[in-house]
Design a protein around this motif. Sequence first.
Motif, PDB file in Angstrom:
ATOM      1  N   ARG A  73      36.691  22.455  -4.087  1.00 29.30           N
ATOM      2  CA  ARG A  73      37.064  21.511  -5.141  1.00 29.30           C
ATOM      3  C   ARG A  73      38.582  21.315  -5.169  1.00 29.30           C
ATOM      4  NH1 ARG A  73      34.510  23.984  -8.986  1.00 29.30           N
ATOM      5  NH2 ARG A  73      36.168  24.680 -10.375  1.00 29.30           N
ATOM      6  N   PHE A  74      39.322  22.408  -4.981  1.00 27.55           N
ATOM      7  CA  PHE A  74      40.781  22.316  -4.979  1.00 27.55           C
ATOM      8  C   PHE A  74      41.284  21.560  -3.754  1.00 27.55           C
ATOM      9  CE2 PHE A  74      45.027  24.616  -4.449  1.00 27.55           C
ATOM     10  CZ  PHE A  74      45.677  23.764  -5.329  1.00 27.55           C
ATOM     11  N   GLU A  75      40.708  21.844  -2.580  1.00 24.73           N
ATOM     12  CA  GLU A  75      41.089  21.113  -1.373  1.00 24.73           C
ATOM     13  C   GLU A  75      40.851  19.618  -1.550  1.00 24.73           C
ATOM     14  OE1 GLU A  75      39.158  22.676   2.081  1.00 24.73           O
ATOM     15  OE2 GLU A  75      39.856  24.723   1.708  1.00 24.73           O
ATOM     16  N   ASP A  76      39.725  19.274  -2.169  1.00 25.21           N
ATOM     17  CA  ASP A  76      39.423  17.854  -2.406  1.00 25.21           C
ATOM     18  C   ASP A  76      40.426  17.236  -3.370  1.00 25.21           C
ATOM     19  OD1 ASP A  76      37.307  18.043  -0.704  1.00 25.21           O
ATOM     20  OD2 ASP A  76      35.742  17.927  -2.231  1.00 25.21           O
ATOM     21  N   ASP A  77      40.820  18.003  -4.401  1.00 25.62           N
ATOM     22  CA  ASP A  77      41.798  17.483  -5.375  1.00 25.62           C
ATOM     23  C   ASP A  77      43.153  17.238  -4.718  1.00 25.62           C
ATOM     24  OD1 ASP A  77      39.964  17.491  -7.415  1.00 25.62           O
ATOM     25  OD2 ASP A  77      40.624  19.395  -8.288  1.00 25.62           O
ATOM     26  N   ILE A  78      43.569  18.142  -3.835  1.00 25.54           N
ATOM     27  CA  ILE A  78      44.845  17.959  -3.129  1.00 25.54           C
ATOM     28  C   ILE A  78      44.751  16.754  -2.187  1.00 25.54           C
ATOM     29  CG2 ILE A  78      46.386  18.974  -1.406  1.00 25.54           C
ATOM     30  CD1 ILE A  78      46.787  20.212  -4.120  1.00 25.54           C
ATOM     31  N   TRP A  79      43.621  16.614  -1.501  1.00 25.92           N
ATOM     32  CA  TRP A  79      43.405  15.461  -0.612  1.00 25.92           C
ATOM     33  C   TRP A  79      43.505  14.168  -1.414  1.00 25.92           C
ATOM     34  CZ3 TRP A  79      40.593  11.129   0.306  1.00 25.92           C
ATOM     35  CH2 TRP A  79      40.445  10.667   1.614  1.00 25.92           C
ATOM     36  N   CYS A  80      42.841  14.129  -2.580  1.00 26.50           N
ATOM     37  CA  CYS A  80      42.869  12.926  -3.434  1.00 26.50           C
ATOM     38  C   CYS A  80      44.272  12.659  -3.969  1.00 26.50           C
ATOM     39  CB  CYS A  80      41.887  13.087  -4.593  1.00 26.50           C
ATOM     40  SG  CYS A  80      40.157  13.040  -4.104  1.00 26.50           S
ATOM     41  N   MET A  81      45.023  13.726  -4.229  1.00 26.07           N
ATOM     42  CA  MET A  81      46.399  13.550  -4.695  1.00 26.07           C
ATOM     43  C   MET A  81      47.226  12.809  -3.649  1.00 26.07           C
ATOM     44  SD  MET A  81      49.253  16.472  -5.492  1.00 26.07           S
ATOM     45  CE  MET A  81      49.684  16.575  -3.739  1.00 26.07           C
ATOM     46  N   PHE A  82      47.090  13.204  -2.384  1.00 23.08           N
ATOM     47  CA  PHE A  82      47.832  12.517  -1.330  1.00 23.08           C
ATOM     48  C   PHE A  82      47.353  11.070  -1.168  1.00 23.08           C
ATOM     49  CE2 PHE A  82      49.260  16.739  -0.059  1.00 23.08           C
ATOM     50  CZ  PHE A  82      50.558  16.470   0.310  1.00 23.08           C
ATOM     51  N   TYR A  83      46.060  10.849  -1.332  1.00 25.93           N
ATOM     52  CA  TYR A  83      45.534   9.484  -1.269  1.00 25.93           C
ATOM     53  C   TYR A  83      46.157   8.646  -2.391  1.00 25.93           C
ATOM     54  CZ  TYR A  83      42.155   5.636  -1.053  1.00 25.93           C
ATOM     55  OH  TYR A  83      41.562   4.400  -0.951  1.00 25.93           O
ATOM     56  N   ASN A  84      46.236   9.212  -3.597  1.00 24.84           N
ATOM     57  CA  ASN A  84      46.833   8.494  -4.732  1.00 24.84           C
ATOM     58  C   ASN A  84      48.338   8.302  -4.562  1.00 24.84           C
ATOM     59  OD1 ASN A  84      44.510   8.007  -6.298  1.00 24.84           O
ATOM     60  ND2 ASN A  84      44.550  10.094  -7.115  1.00 24.84           N
ATOM     61  N   LEU A  85      48.962   9.180  -3.779  1.00 25.22           N
ATOM     62  CA  LEU A  85      50.389   9.026  -3.492  1.00 25.22           C
ATOM     63  C   LEU A  85      50.647   7.879  -2.511  1.00 25.22           C
ATOM     64  CD1 LEU A  85      51.443  12.775  -3.173  1.00 25.22           C
ATOM     65  CD2 LEU A  85      52.451  11.124  -4.769  1.00 25.22           C
ATOM     66  N   GLY A  86      49.575   7.362  -1.903  1.00 29.87           N
ATOM     67  CA  GLY A  86      49.723   6.225  -0.993  1.00 29.87           C
ATOM     68  C   GLY A  86      49.515   6.568   0.462  1.00 29.87           C
TER      69      GLY A  86
END
Length: 778
Positions: A73-86
């Motif tokens: 779940r944490f790995e997915d959240d970090i992945w999504c954070m980078f996606y949201n960063l552009g």
Amino acid sequence: MASLTISQIQAIKEHMTDDMSMLSKKFKAKKNPYDTQTVLLNELDDYLSNGWEEVSKLKYKARIQKLKPAGRRFEDDIWCMFYNLGFRHLNYDENLVVQWGDNPEDKHQLDVVAIGEEAIFVVECKATENIKPASFKKDIDDMRLYRDGVMKALRQIYGEDKKVKFIFATRNYTFAEGCEDEKRLAENKIFQFTDNTYDYVNSLIKAYKSTVIYQFYGLMFRHERINNDKIRIPALKGMMGGHTYYMLSIEPATLLKIGFVLHRTRVNTQITMPTYQRLLVPSRLKGIGEFIDKKNGYFPNSVIINFDDSERKNRIQFDLAPGGSDDTRTKLGYLTIPNAYCIAYIIDGQHRVYGYAGSKYKDTNTIPVVAFDGLPSDEQLRIFMDINEHQKAVSPSLRLDLNEDLNWESPHLDSRLKALRSSIIKQLGRDNSSVLARKIAIGEDTAKLQLKPFDTALSKSSLLPKATKKEFTDHTDVCLYNTNCVEHNKAMLDAQKRISNLIKDCYAYVYYKMIDEHKEEYETFIECNRGTYAFVSLIASLNESLIRSEKLSQKSSTKEQVDAMAPYFDVLIDYLCNMPIDEQTQIRLIKGQGADTLWLRMYQNAIHKQMPEYNPKGLGAWLETQDKDLQEEGKVYGRQIEKHIKETILRKLEELYGSIWESKVKKIMGKCLQRMGDDEDVDSQDWTDLMTLQDYKEIIESNWSVKKEDDESFVTFEEEFSIQVSDSFRTKTDKLKWINDLISFSKAWTTTKGRPLSQAEVNEMQSILQSLVPTEEY
């Protein structure tokens, strides 16, 4: 390590993607904290018995879900954070393995890899469901071992000119301040990405939208060179307020890269500068961008920045232009600025600067800038406060937060204590080893707990001394601040550490005792805004009680303090977990200013019942106010006193002035008639029914020594209404103290929200009644 082979490159690329449709699908799946799938109905029971839960059901199939494990779940959240960063080039799955050494076994699986235009980010993720202490020596050593090989491999594929940043990200792990793990990460230039950092970056994403990448790069690459090309700009040099400043004009694109906004929010511990800025307002940012592009708008007022001079390699340099005039103190020349991230702190104008981020004019327009060089952090803060005093008001929460930087060096004791309280609370919220980490709303943060209840509790408690501007006035014998230390900075730092550690460890003791079986009670009665005041105040009162009983001293260690308080906390925990229903109702429903006192006194009383030696100041008086029979007795006395005063005053006025007595109290009569006008039931009332104790007092005072002509038997108002309720009984004020006391007591029987009466106050009212009413009548 040798260069990657074609097959090794292909093996890496198979687990990376820049396909937008694929990334979009991955983002949707990864941002969901649950794994989901559709199963046949005849298989449903097997899945339910294995921890899945049903979401919906059709004729033959059911939709089910199951919470992802904490790590994934944490790995997915970090992945999504980078996606949201552009970032739009990311690892596709969790199976990305990179050969980092020459030996076949020199391979490592990478959790998250994000490829940007300027940099590559490699993230190692560690997470746990519940808060626990961290120890990652082996993991950090492994990361240091494979880092260079992974960096070389990724650059071979995605560009030798790209910067590579390694990040060690954790969730729910606590790090003691200055621990070995933090030192190892810093020594190996691995960015420590804690829960605080994760929250901060996501708050940036919400506020900065598509422009967030500039602030993110500044955070990740602070003081690192963008490239070796220097920026050379014409500038005017001057002096203002004893500080050097430069006036220049610069392209927004350049300032965006070298600039950084010191937000007053939770930031990674690697950012050590004091912070003061609000987060951007997204709607305002969008409006500025449209103003620039659609209306070809511009801003004639200057952006204010400060160049950080803490590192020699990144200091600016000013060279005088040839032929400059000596007729003015202003010097004309060229300013050489290192091309490095996060070297120019934006004090004022962040909306204007970031408004250009998405503009077609960011590379062609220039904006006016006033740039200070090496301005101390407190001066930056004062400039920010001075500018914003006449613009958008600084929120009360932000002001409380800024107290530390504004008042730490104040010459006044009381102001320094404000700064100390702010510092203690922020330490509780930012200390990774604290169960309160990230749970206190500091500055512009939003969080579960507000800063104000902590500040109120500390300001009223005996953990800190009371003080005027020049001297300490109370609690000096029980507080945890060394009032005898003449070096105030040392005394404050020591008190900050001792008090924050005590509160932190007391919360931890109760947290770990309750979190498994009584999490709801812990969150309802301890880790909540109302519980904050009660629990912090309770810690202070236990500390004071144990010092006064000589079980602790002012120099006791934190461990000694918590060990001594533990039995009292155990009693409190038992009470909170088995609280009677009527007390639960009372504590949950109370509102207003009395709530803080009620919660604290109920906690103190629960302990006092089991451990009578703990009897804090004020508890006995409060318990008296909870006696319903006592309150009813006081109300009866109050109403009888008012009735008798009214009858006596009206009789004496008529005796003195006869039929014209009303003309002698016209002002009071007018106020009563006005009150009648606001009363629905006026027909059944005489104006004298609306008289108050304050009215009675005015009549008594204005007729105090008036005598009736030719009647020596007339008892004056002074003789009638002089009642002794204190040791002093000489002046008119002394003799009328009783009615002033009554006025302060009167809300107990005239309103539904009046404060309760103490036994001493009821006793005084009984004495007043006995003095006013004849014995046989009483």
